[in-house]
Design a protein around this motif. Structure first.
Motif, short mmCIF file in Angstrom:
data_model
loop_
_atom_site.label_atom_id
_atom_site.label_comp_id
_atom_site.label_asym_id
_atom_site.label_seq_id
_atom_site.Cartn_x
_atom_site.Cartn_y
_atom_site.Cartn_z
N SER A 179 22.56 36.76 28.52
CA SER A 179 22.51 38.15 27.67
C SER A 179 23.44 39.23 28.39
CB SER A 179 21.13 38.41 27.41
OG SER A 179 20.40 38.46 28.45
N SER A 180 23.51 40.12 27.56
CA SER A 180 24.44 41.14 28.35
C SER A 180 23.51 42.15 29.34
CB SER A 180 25.15 42.24 27.23
OG SER A 180 24.10 42.59 26.51
N TYR A 181 24.23 43.00 30.18
CA TYR A 181 23.57 43.89 31.26
C TYR A 181 23.68 45.14 30.91
CZ TYR A 181 23.22 39.32 34.06
OH TYR A 181 23.01 38.28 34.38
N ASP A 182 22.62 46.07 31.17
CA ASP A 182 22.88 47.27 31.11
C ASP A 182 23.91 47.87 32.25
OD1 ASP A 182 20.87 47.08 29.07
OD2 ASP A 182 19.40 47.84 30.55
N ILE A 186 26.80 46.82 35.09
CA ILE A 186 27.55 45.95 35.65
C ILE A 186 28.48 46.90 36.86
CG2 ILE A 186 29.85 44.64 35.40
CD1 ILE A 186 27.77 45.27 32.44
N GLN A 191 33.74 41.81 30.27
CA GLN A 191 33.84 41.92 28.87
C GLN A 191 32.59 41.01 28.35
OE1 GLN A 191 38.08 41.88 28.31
NE2 GLN A 191 37.83 43.92 27.19
N ARG A 192 32.46 40.04 29.01
CA ARG A 192 31.40 39.00 28.27
C ARG A 192 30.04 39.27 28.74
NH1 ARG A 192 34.99 35.04 30.88
NH2 ARG A 192 33.93 34.86 32.68
N SER A 193 29.93 40.33 29.64
CA SER A 193 28.73 40.58 30.27
C SER A 193 28.19 41.99 29.76
CB SER A 193 28.88 40.93 32.01
OG SER A 193 29.49 39.73 32.45
N ILE A 194 28.70 42.91 28.99
CA ILE A 194 28.65 43.91 28.53
C ILE A 194 27.84 44.08 26.90
CG2 ILE A 194 29.83 45.52 30.08
CD1 ILE A 194 32.10 45.61 27.86
N HIS A 195 27.23 45.23 26.75
CA HIS A 195 26.95 45.62 25.35
C HIS A 195 27.42 46.85 25.25
CE1 HIS A 195 23.72 48.01 26.71
NE2 HIS A 195 23.17 46.93 27.45
N SER A 197 26.51 49.68 27.81
CA SER A 197 26.69 49.19 29.13
C SER A 197 27.09 50.26 30.04
CB SER A 197 27.28 47.83 29.46
OG SER A 197 26.48 46.72 28.69
#
Ligand SMILES: C[S@@+](CC[C@H](N)C(=O)[O-])C[C@H]1O[C@@H](n2cnc3c(N)ncnc32)[C@H](O)[C@@H]1O
Length: 236
Positions: free
Chosen positions: A125-128, A130, A150-154, A157
């Motif tokens: 799931s995404s991270y708050d 990075i 880009q895969r790790s954010i919402h 973030s």
């Protein structure tokens, strides 16, 4: 989309270095180097750029290395869930040890150490938050770094990335080593020199951000004679 950038129009062409830091002598000298002044300065810049009262529940540290920056991050957000990622097992073991000394006996948050290439990293799931320091210059294809981000954010973030910038000439690189690493071991000096030659110039990072369309989301600034930072713009 065309993803190649001409990195040779500047004075000194980039000389890549190996991606992972796996040589025991290199890892040990990096892990025992005195980064206090550079790292505390970078962390202060990070804290200054964070939105007020920002308390992430989940934090990702890309290319955590031996964990000096990671431990500073952890101390700032001890209640958050953390993922520390590095492709080098040797580096990650140093990080585990360092973070291990900070962990309280009882805690409810999840602390993960992932030995993985960022190219292969697909977050559950995404991270708050990075965070990444000094990783981008290791990558032969820098777009793999931005793709992992880009895969790790919402949408909300906060991203903070810092790295070295390539000087104009070999002579300037030597001057920087003399100014900032004169007391360090020969291994570390060589490593620092190679990293400066492998680093991306700020114009190159700017161009990458435009290509991956992160330029509207991120600010990019030089902050010392050898570092830049890139961080989320405040939303109004
Ligand atoms: C210069 S160190 C920076 C460590 C730490 N972030 C710091 O600020 O001290 C770069 C780290 O990135 C790791 N690394 C390089 N390329 C990588 C990749 N493709 N995937 C995962 N980790 C990588 C290296 O193994 C090394 O530990």
């Amino acid at each position: 989309m065309k993803r190649s950038v001409n990195f040779s129009f500047h004075n000194m062409v980039r000389i890549p270095e190996p991606e992972l830091m796996e040589d025991p002598t290199q890892v040990e000298s990096y892990a025992s180097a005195d980064f206090e002044s550079a790292h505390s300065f970078l962390i202060r810049k990070f804290q200054d750029r964070l939105p007020q009262r920002f308390t992430p529940e989940s934090v990702l540290d890309l290319g955590c290395g031996p964990g000096d920056m990671s431990s500073r991050l952890y101390s700032q957000f001890p209640m958050a869930n953390f993922t520390f990622l590095d492709g080098s097992e040797f580096m990650l073991n140093f990080c585990k040890k360092r973070i291990g000394t900070l962990l309280p006996k009882k805690r409810n948050n999840k602390i993960e150490f992932k030995k993985e290439l960022i190219q292969d990293f697909v977050p559950e799931s995404s991270y708050d938050l990075i965070f990444s320091n000094s990783l981008l210059h290791h990558l032969h294809d820098p777009f793999e770094f931005w793709a992992a981000v880009q895969r790790s954010i919402h949408q909300d973030s906060f991203i903070f990335i810092s790295d070295l910038m390539r000087p104009d000439s070999f002579a300037s690189a030597h001057q920087l080593i003399k100014r900032y690493a004169n007391e360090e071991s020969e291994v570390l000096k060589k490593d620092f020199y190679n990293s400066l030659l492998a680093a991306y110039r700020i114009e190159e990072v700017k161009e990458m951000l435009e290509i991956v369309r992160l330029d509207t989301k991120l600010n990019l600034e030089p902050i010392t004679d050898r570092h830049w930072i890139c961080y989320s713009k405040q939303r109004h």
